[in-house]
Design a protein around this motif. Structure first.
Motif, PDB file in Angstrom:
ATOM      1  N   ARG A   1      65.837 -95.495  20.831  1.00  0.00           N
ATOM      2  CA  ARG A   1      65.508 -96.922  20.958  1.00  0.00           C
ATOM      3  C   ARG A   1      63.990 -97.118  20.983  1.00  0.00           C
ATOM      4  O   ARG A   1      63.465 -98.043  20.375  1.00  0.00           O
ATOM      5  CB  ARG A   1      66.151 -97.505  22.244  1.00  0.00           C
ATOM      6  N   THR A   2      63.315 -96.185  21.677  1.00  0.00           N
ATOM      7  CA  THR A   2      61.852 -96.319  21.711  1.00  0.00           C
ATOM      8  C   THR A   2      61.244 -95.989  20.350  1.00  0.00           C
ATOM      9  O   THR A   2      60.206 -96.528  19.976  1.00  0.00           O
ATOM     10  CB  THR A   2      61.205 -95.415  22.790  1.00  0.00           C
ATOM     11  N   MET A   3      61.902 -95.135  19.592  1.00  0.00           N
ATOM     12  CA  MET A   3      61.341 -94.746  18.295  1.00  0.00           C
ATOM     13  C   MET A   3      61.207 -95.929  17.331  1.00  0.00           C
ATOM     14  O   MET A   3      60.419 -95.900  16.397  1.00  0.00           O
ATOM     15  CB  MET A   3      62.204 -93.647  17.665  1.00  0.00           C
TER      16      MET A   3
ATOM     17  N   MET B   1      46.701 -98.794  26.527  1.00  0.00           N
ATOM     18  CA  MET B   1      48.092 -98.828  27.014  1.00  0.00           C
ATOM     19  C   MET B   1      48.945 -97.798  26.286  1.00  0.00           C
ATOM     20  O   MET B   1      48.726 -97.541  25.114  1.00  0.00           O
ATOM     21  CB  MET B   1      48.724-100.188  26.710  1.00  0.00           C
ATOM     22  N   TRP B   2      49.920 -97.296  26.971  1.00  0.00           N
ATOM     23  CA  TRP B   2      51.017 -96.499  26.404  1.00  0.00           C
ATOM     24  C   TRP B   2      50.639 -95.085  25.986  1.00  0.00           C
ATOM     25  O   TRP B   2      51.443 -94.432  25.318  1.00  0.00           O
ATOM     26  CB  TRP B   2      51.634 -97.198  25.172  1.00  0.00           C
ATOM     27  N   SER B   3      49.459 -94.615  26.320  1.00  0.00           N
ATOM     28  CA  SER B   3      49.071 -93.277  25.829  1.00  0.00           C
ATOM     29  C   SER B   3      49.987 -92.207  26.425  1.00  0.00           C
ATOM     30  O   SER B   3      50.023 -92.015  27.642  1.00  0.00           O
ATOM     31  CB  SER B   3      47.629 -92.975  26.207  1.00  0.00           C
TER      32      SER B   3
ATOM     33  N   THR C   1      46.268-105.799  24.601  1.00  0.00           N
ATOM     34  CA  THR C   1      46.255-106.911  23.648  1.00  0.00           C
ATOM     35  C   THR C   1      47.110-106.635  22.413  1.00  0.00           C
ATOM     36  O   THR C   1      47.262-107.533  21.575  1.00  0.00           O
ATOM     37  CB  THR C   1      44.808-107.180  23.200  1.00  0.00           C
ATOM     38  N   GLY C   2      47.657-105.413  22.272  1.00  0.00           N
ATOM     39  CA  GLY C   2      48.568-105.176  21.153  1.00  0.00           C
ATOM     40  C   GLY C   2      48.380-103.834  20.489  1.00  0.00           C
ATOM     41  O   GLY C   2      47.273-103.286  20.458  1.00  0.00           O
ATOM     42  N   GLY C   3      49.491-103.307  19.954  1.00  0.00           N
ATOM     43  CA  GLY C   3      49.467-102.003  19.305  1.00  0.00           C
ATOM     44  C   GLY C   3      49.801-102.071  17.826  1.00  0.00           C
ATOM     45  O   GLY C   3      49.441-101.177  17.057  1.00  0.00           O
TER      46      GLY C   3
ATOM     47  N   ILE D   1      59.948 -98.571  18.042  1.00  0.00           N
ATOM     48  CA  ILE D   1      58.734 -99.307  18.410  1.00  0.00           C
ATOM     49  C   ILE D   1      57.466 -98.466  18.232  1.00  0.00           C
ATOM     50  O   ILE D   1      56.439 -98.979  17.788  1.00  0.00           O
ATOM     51  CB  ILE D   1      58.856 -99.812  19.876  1.00  0.00           C
ATOM     52  N   VAL D   2      57.542 -97.159  18.522  1.00  0.00           N
ATOM     53  CA  VAL D   2      56.317 -96.351  18.456  1.00  0.00           C
ATOM     54  C   VAL D   2      55.905 -96.071  17.006  1.00  0.00           C
ATOM     55  O   VAL D   2      56.716 -96.157  16.102  1.00  0.00           O
ATOM     56  CB  VAL D   2      56.466 -95.006  19.215  1.00  0.00           C
ATOM     57  N   GLU D   3      54.621 -95.729  16.834  1.00  0.00           N
ATOM     58  CA  GLU D   3      54.041 -95.430  15.507  1.00  0.00           C
ATOM     59  C   GLU D   3      54.313 -96.546  14.505  1.00  0.00           C
ATOM     60  O   GLU D   3      54.624 -96.289  13.347  1.00  0.00           O
ATOM     61  CB  GLU D   3      54.594 -94.111  14.946  1.00  0.00           C
ATOM     62  N   GLY D   4      54.239 -97.778  14.957  1.00  0.00           N
ATOM     63  CA  GLY D   4      54.533 -98.911  14.081  1.00  0.00           C
ATOM     64  C   GLY D   4      56.000 -99.262  14.205  1.00  0.00           C
ATOM     65  O   GLY D   4      56.873 -98.472  13.805  1.00  0.00           O
ATOM     66  N   GLY D   5      56.286-100.425  14.811  1.00  0.00           N
ATOM     67  CA  GLY D   5      57.673-100.857  14.988  1.00  0.00           C
ATOM     68  C   GLY D   5      58.368-101.085  13.646  1.00  0.00           C
ATOM     69  O   GLY D   5      57.716-101.091  12.590  1.00  0.00           O
ATOM     70  N   SER D   6      59.685-101.274  13.700  1.00  0.00           N
ATOM     71  CA  SER D   6      60.445-101.479  12.459  1.00  0.00           C
ATOM     72  C   SER D   6      59.895-102.661  11.660  1.00  0.00           C
ATOM     73  O   SER D   6      59.842-102.615  10.427  1.00  0.00           O
ATOM     74  CB  SER D   6      61.923-101.738  12.796  1.00  0.00           C
TER      75      SER D   6
HETATM   76  C1  FAD Z   1      57.194 -94.629  24.534  1.00  0.00           C
HETATM   77  C2  FAD Z   1      55.929 -95.080  23.871  1.00  0.00           C
HETATM   78  C3  FAD Z   1      54.941 -94.152  23.559  1.00  0.00           C
HETATM   79  C4  FAD Z   1      53.742 -94.581  22.977  1.00  0.00           C
HETATM   80  N1  FAD Z   1      52.727 -93.663  22.753  1.00  0.00           N
HETATM   81  C5  FAD Z   1      51.507 -94.123  22.350  1.00  0.00           C
HETATM   82  C6  FAD Z   1      50.383 -93.236  22.290  1.00  0.00           C
HETATM   83  O1  FAD Z   1      50.484 -92.041  22.598  1.00  0.00           O
HETATM   84  N2  FAD Z   1      49.185 -93.750  21.922  1.00  0.00           N
HETATM   85  C7  FAD Z   1      49.024 -95.060  21.582  1.00  0.00           C
HETATM   86  O2  FAD Z   1      47.907 -95.455  21.252  1.00  0.00           O
HETATM   87  N3  FAD Z   1      50.075 -95.917  21.605  1.00  0.00           N
HETATM   88  C8  FAD Z   1      51.299 -95.485  22.000  1.00  0.00           C
HETATM   89  N4  FAD Z   1      52.363 -96.349  22.062  1.00  0.00           N
HETATM   90  C9  FAD Z   1      52.172 -97.733  21.692  1.00  0.00           C
HETATM   91  C10 FAD Z   1      52.938 -98.130  20.442  1.00  0.00           C
HETATM   92  O3  FAD Z   1      52.335 -97.606  19.307  1.00  0.00           O
HETATM   93  C11 FAD Z   1      53.004 -99.661  20.443  1.00  0.00           C
HETATM   94  O4  FAD Z   1      53.874-100.049  21.513  1.00  0.00           O
HETATM   95  C12 FAD Z   1      53.499-100.219  19.144  1.00  0.00           C
HETATM   96  O5  FAD Z   1      52.548 -99.990  18.122  1.00  0.00           O
HETATM   97  C13 FAD Z   1      53.778-101.730  19.251  1.00  0.00           C
HETATM   98  O6  FAD Z   1      52.705-102.374  19.836  1.00  0.00           O
HETATM   99  P1  FAD Z   1      52.954-103.416  21.034  1.00  0.00           P
HETATM  100  O7  FAD Z   1      53.812-102.749  22.038  1.00  0.00           O
HETATM  101  O8  FAD Z   1      51.627-103.888  21.504  1.00  0.00           O
HETATM  102  O9  FAD Z   1      53.760-104.602  20.415  1.00  0.00           O
HETATM  103  P2  FAD Z   1      53.150-105.859  19.643  1.00  0.00           P
HETATM  104  O10 FAD Z   1      52.094-105.404  18.684  1.00  0.00           O
HETATM  105  O11 FAD Z   1      52.777-106.890  20.621  1.00  0.00           O
HETATM  106  O12 FAD Z   1      54.440-106.330  18.834  1.00  0.00           O
HETATM  107  C14 FAD Z   1      55.570-106.841  19.523  1.00  0.00           C
HETATM  108  C15 FAD Z   1      56.786-106.808  18.615  1.00  0.00           C
HETATM  109  O13 FAD Z   1      56.569-107.653  17.490  1.00  0.00           O
HETATM  110  C16 FAD Z   1      56.718-106.934  16.285  1.00  0.00           C
HETATM  111  N5  FAD Z   1      55.721-107.454  15.341  1.00  0.00           N
HETATM  112  C17 FAD Z   1      54.390-107.267  15.370  1.00  0.00           C
HETATM  113  N6  FAD Z   1      53.812-107.904  14.340  1.00  0.00           N
HETATM  114  C18 FAD Z   1      54.807-108.511  13.631  1.00  0.00           C
HETATM  115  C19 FAD Z   1      54.860-109.319  12.459  1.00  0.00           C
HETATM  116  N7  FAD Z   1      53.750-109.594  11.776  1.00  0.00           N
HETATM  117  N8  FAD Z   1      56.063-109.771  12.043  1.00  0.00           N
HETATM  118  C20 FAD Z   1      57.189-109.487  12.722  1.00  0.00           C
HETATM  119  N9  FAD Z   1      57.216-108.725  13.837  1.00  0.00           N
HETATM  120  C21 FAD Z   1      56.040-108.234  14.289  1.00  0.00           C
HETATM  121  C22 FAD Z   1      56.467-105.478  16.643  1.00  0.00           C
HETATM  122  O14 FAD Z   1      57.091-104.572  15.728  1.00  0.00           O
HETATM  123  C23 FAD Z   1      57.064-105.413  18.033  1.00  0.00           C
HETATM  124  O15 FAD Z   1      58.452-105.208  17.942  1.00  0.00           O
HETATM  125  C24 FAD Z   1      53.559 -95.935  22.644  1.00  0.00           C
HETATM  126  C25 FAD Z   1      54.579 -96.863  22.952  1.00  0.00           C
HETATM  127  C26 FAD Z   1      55.730 -96.452  23.561  1.00  0.00           C
HETATM  128  C27 FAD Z   1      56.768 -97.487  23.931  1.00  0.00           C
END
Ligand code: FAD
Length: 420
Positions: A390-392, A191-193, A164-166, A394-399
């Protein structure tokens, strides 16, 4: 500096900085950014170790390998341990190196100057520190999980994000943990652990009180052999893959709760600054290496009767890359320094993570362009880093999330449409 009202109320013609305490400004004058000698030496030795020990092993691998194979890794780990380069960020009392946030940013940059710089700098050669919220665990948790993980170099995982979202886990989290006697029963999907398929245990977050929002989220240690836990791989574009975890009536003892019920989200946030700065440092190390490769190539390669290095079309992207690398390092060091002072460095860490991860991607992209076809060859590190960086973003809070956090700090309540 003078406040806004000082500037408006000062007599016309008065010096702009009249109200500034110039003595104080002089006391705090810029004194240069030389690193303390001990830290500089540590950083130099680590850099040499990466160059002389890790890089040759990586260069000898089949270009399609996604990590250093276990047998070669074990040999490198033994060498790293001899030098005490082991879990450098973990507290000394638990068997780690006990480096501060600033010290970590300096050494992690050097530890990332090689092919498998992600997701752990050194590709695991320097150990895998356990998930940091565990350092806030009780004595029993430290003895059962933290000390063995550090001593044995065990991989662990963190499971916050869900289908449902990260980005906004406090709202998106559906996984529940219901207390039944001396157990919690977990149900949900993560997801994604990273590494959950190879780890003995990890930290999982679940709602213990769904009515309380983020204050109802708790953190637990979850052993991967727990009945009801199913892990499957999710191949992604980077070298290192992620997993999905299904939790079906997964029973874990109450002793596995970290801290108190409802403290999970706070624990995750407490350590977020370090996590983001470590990523920023990894981007610095990789960018530095990418620039080195591009400079070397430009000084060797001739086209149309002249070295690439003589062309402005090559010089300018190199110059931009170095400027951006140095800017990213200063942002990272400033945030780390603030964190070490015990101050709230979350916004600075967001700036560093945002800028460094985007900078790293731009720099690697430019380096690929300068190397032409060789930039895309699997035997070069650039295409590995291109995918990892490229993945960086997105991880630990996207840009976008980092930009949102910075803007929210700038705008206050107006960021959510309120006029206060
Ligand atoms: C390689 C990889 C390793 C990972 N490792 C782990 C891990 O070990 N443990 C773990 O728990 N998670 C992990 N993650 C998950 C990662 O933290 C999430 O993918 C990330 O936080 C984004 O969540 P989401 O993919 O659900 O995207 P969503 O939350 O659905 O967001 C989608 C896009 O919209 C953007 N966005 C979101 N909100 C807004 C807003 N308000 N305004 C504008 N843009 C917005 C986001 O930045 C993203 O680009 C990993 C992901 C990857 C790809």
């Amino acid at each position: 500096m003078s406040s806004k009202s000082d500037l408006f109320e000062r007599p016309v013609g008065a010096p702009l900085l009249a109200s500034t305490n110039t003595a104080r400004v002089r006391d705090q004058a810029f004194s240069g950014f030389d690193l303390p000698q001990e830290l500089q030496s540590l950083s130099d030795v680590l850099r040499e170790f990466v160059k002389k020990e890790i890089c040759p092993v990586e260069a000898s691998l089949d270009p399609t390998e996604r990590a250093i194979p276990e047998d070669k890794l074990a040999l490198l780990q033994a060498k790293a341990r001899q030098l005490d380069f082991w879990c450098l960020d973990a507290p000394v009392e638990f068997g780690g190196g006990g480096l501060s946030t600033f010290q970590m940013t300096v050494v992690w940059e050097q530890a990332s100057r090689h092919r498998f710089a992600f997701p752990v700098p050194g590709g695991g050669v320097f150990g895998y520190s356990p998930p940091v919220p565990l350092y806030s665990g009780n004595d029993d948790q430290i003895d059962r999980y933290v000390r063995p993980a550090i001593a044995k170099g065990l991989k662990t995982f963190t499971a916050i994000s869900e289908p449902t979202g990260g980005s906004d886990p406090a709202r998106a989290m559906r996984t529940t943990a219901v207390r039944q006697g001396d157990h919690f029963v977990l149900n949900g999907r993560k997801m994604w652990s990273t590494n959950a398929d190879e780890a003995d245990f990890g930290v999982v977050y679940a709602r213990t009180d769904p009515a309380k929002g983020r204050a109802g989220i708790s953190a637990f240690v979850l052993e991967t052999n727990t009945p009801g836990m199913h892990v499957s791989k999710i191949p992604v574009m980077r070298n290192h893959w992620t997993t999905e975890i299904a939790l079906e009536n997964c029973k874990i003892p109450v002793e596995n709760l970290i801290g108190k019920e409802g403290e999970g989200f706070g624990l995750a946030q407490k350590w977020m600054v370090r996590g983001r700065l470590m990523l920023a440092s990894q981007a610095l190390g990789v960018a530095e290496e990418a620039i080195r490769l591009a400079v070397d190539w430009a000084k060797e390669r001739e086209t149309f009767g002249a070295l690439l290095a003589t062309r402005q079309g090559i010089q300018f992207p190199l110059a931009d890359s170095l400027v951006e690398l140095n800017a990213a390092r200063l942002l990272t060091w400033q945030a780390a320094w603030k964190d070490d002072q015990g101050e709230d460095a979350r916004v600075e860490a967001s700036m560093a993570k945002l800028y460094a991860s985007e900078m790293g991607f731009r720099v690697v992209d430019r380096a690929i362009q300068i190397l032409g076809g060789m930039g895309l060859a699997k035997e070069m590190n650039l295409e590995h880093w291109f995918r990892d960086l490229r993945t960086m973003r997105i991880v630990e809070g996207g840009s976008e999330i980092q930009r949102y956090l910075i803007a929210r700090d700038m705008l206050g309540a107006a960021a959510i449409g309120r006029r206060d």
